[in-house]
Scaffold this active site. Sequence first.
Site, PDB file in Angstrom:
ATOM      1  CB  VAL A  69      -0.886   0.000   1.268  1.00 57.31           C
ATOM      2  CG1 VAL A  69      -1.779   1.238   1.301  1.00 57.31           C
ATOM      3  CG2 VAL A  69      -1.720  -1.265   1.340  1.00 57.31           C
ATOM      4  CB  CYS A  70       1.132   4.189  -2.217  1.00 55.74           C
ATOM      5  SG  CYS A  70       1.902   5.822  -2.182  1.00 55.74           S
ATOM      6  CB  ILE A  71       3.597   5.210   2.988  1.00 58.21           C
ATOM      7  CG1 ILE A  71       3.384   5.772   4.389  1.00 58.21           C
ATOM      8  CG2 ILE A  71       4.689   5.985   2.264  1.00 58.21           C
ATOM      9  CD1 ILE A  71       4.508   5.447   5.350  1.00 58.21           C
ATOM     10  CB  ALA A 116      -1.943   4.665   2.889  1.00 53.68           C
TER      11      ALA A 116
END
Lengths: 130, 133, 100
Positions: free
Chosen positions: A77-79, A82
Amino acid sequence: MKFSLQINEGPYQHQAADSAIQFTKAALAKGHEIFRVFFYHDGVNNATRLAIPPQDDRNITAEWVALQKEHNLDLVVCIAAAQRRGLIDEDEMTRQGKDANNISEGFRISGLGQLIEAGIEADRLIVFGA
Amino acid sequence: MAKKFMYINRKAPYGTVYALESLEVVLIGAAFDQDVSLAFIGDGVYQLTKGQNTKAIGQKNFSPVYMALGDYDVNKIYVEKESLEERGLSLEDLQHLVWEDEDNDYEEKDSIRLVSRAELTDVLDEQEVILSF
Amino acid sequence: MALLHTVNKSPFESNTFDACLGLAKSGSTVLLIEDGVYAATTGNSVADKIKNAAGINFCVLGPDLQARGVEEKLAEGIKVVDYEGFVDLVAEHDAVQAWL
């Protein structure tokens, strides 16, 4: 062959996540390797463990988690995406001083470099979005 | 060996987040020393317009970042001619994106390559990794 | 070198299908998925675009056709594939461009 997937949309609103799950299952069934699935834009919403879809509907996050467990998938998940959208894991919760976290087991949070690496390392990158 | 990475930009800025978040990928991706190209097609050409001012809509104006792409060695920026024309735009309406050529006494060169749809078809066909947003 | 293009929007709702055709090279393949499958049906106002796109292979994702109840209206010359066929198309082409 090694595939990487990029998912740009959240579950339920668009079919993108459903298509990606069906594609992933078919690729694995044919003996291909899924190098990584990278969740970007609203795609990060695939990772919430707090969604409660109706009993007679599919549970998209649970489907990802089941695939992850069975095939040891790397669900990233792209930080940045997110954090914008309120998706955080336990470490981030502590670090940012938040009172809750919602990222499901089976997913990990990391940076955009993981998407580039997914493109470099895999033989094919396939994007699912809206 | 470097792979040919193409970022396809087909969406206008601000109305949706795609333009901003794809630019973020381009900046991060620049550190990976790949053979990077960007294409602006359809409403994507609106990302490059001059004179964007977002003060009154409460969003960050990220258009200056395109000007910095040359410093990240991102200097193959394809703009589709037909897309500009369909929208009543010309190169004059876009920011002047440049890069400095280290191998040529830091000569300033244009980053934007105005290409026809047919030319862009050939450019796309050579790519190995196509990121679309 | 040949690309696989995926189109996932109805041609009646968005210009994505046209944008794809405009940049799809002869020898490449266009796979219609999700709402994109409506472009693969007969008797509609975009059917001629597929007929006239010489040199481009058209495929459509069967499960998406079936889901939408339009499998019986499939136009001629378009190959139906399932998800495994989708995977094969990705493997057979050099790269994938998703027209989102």
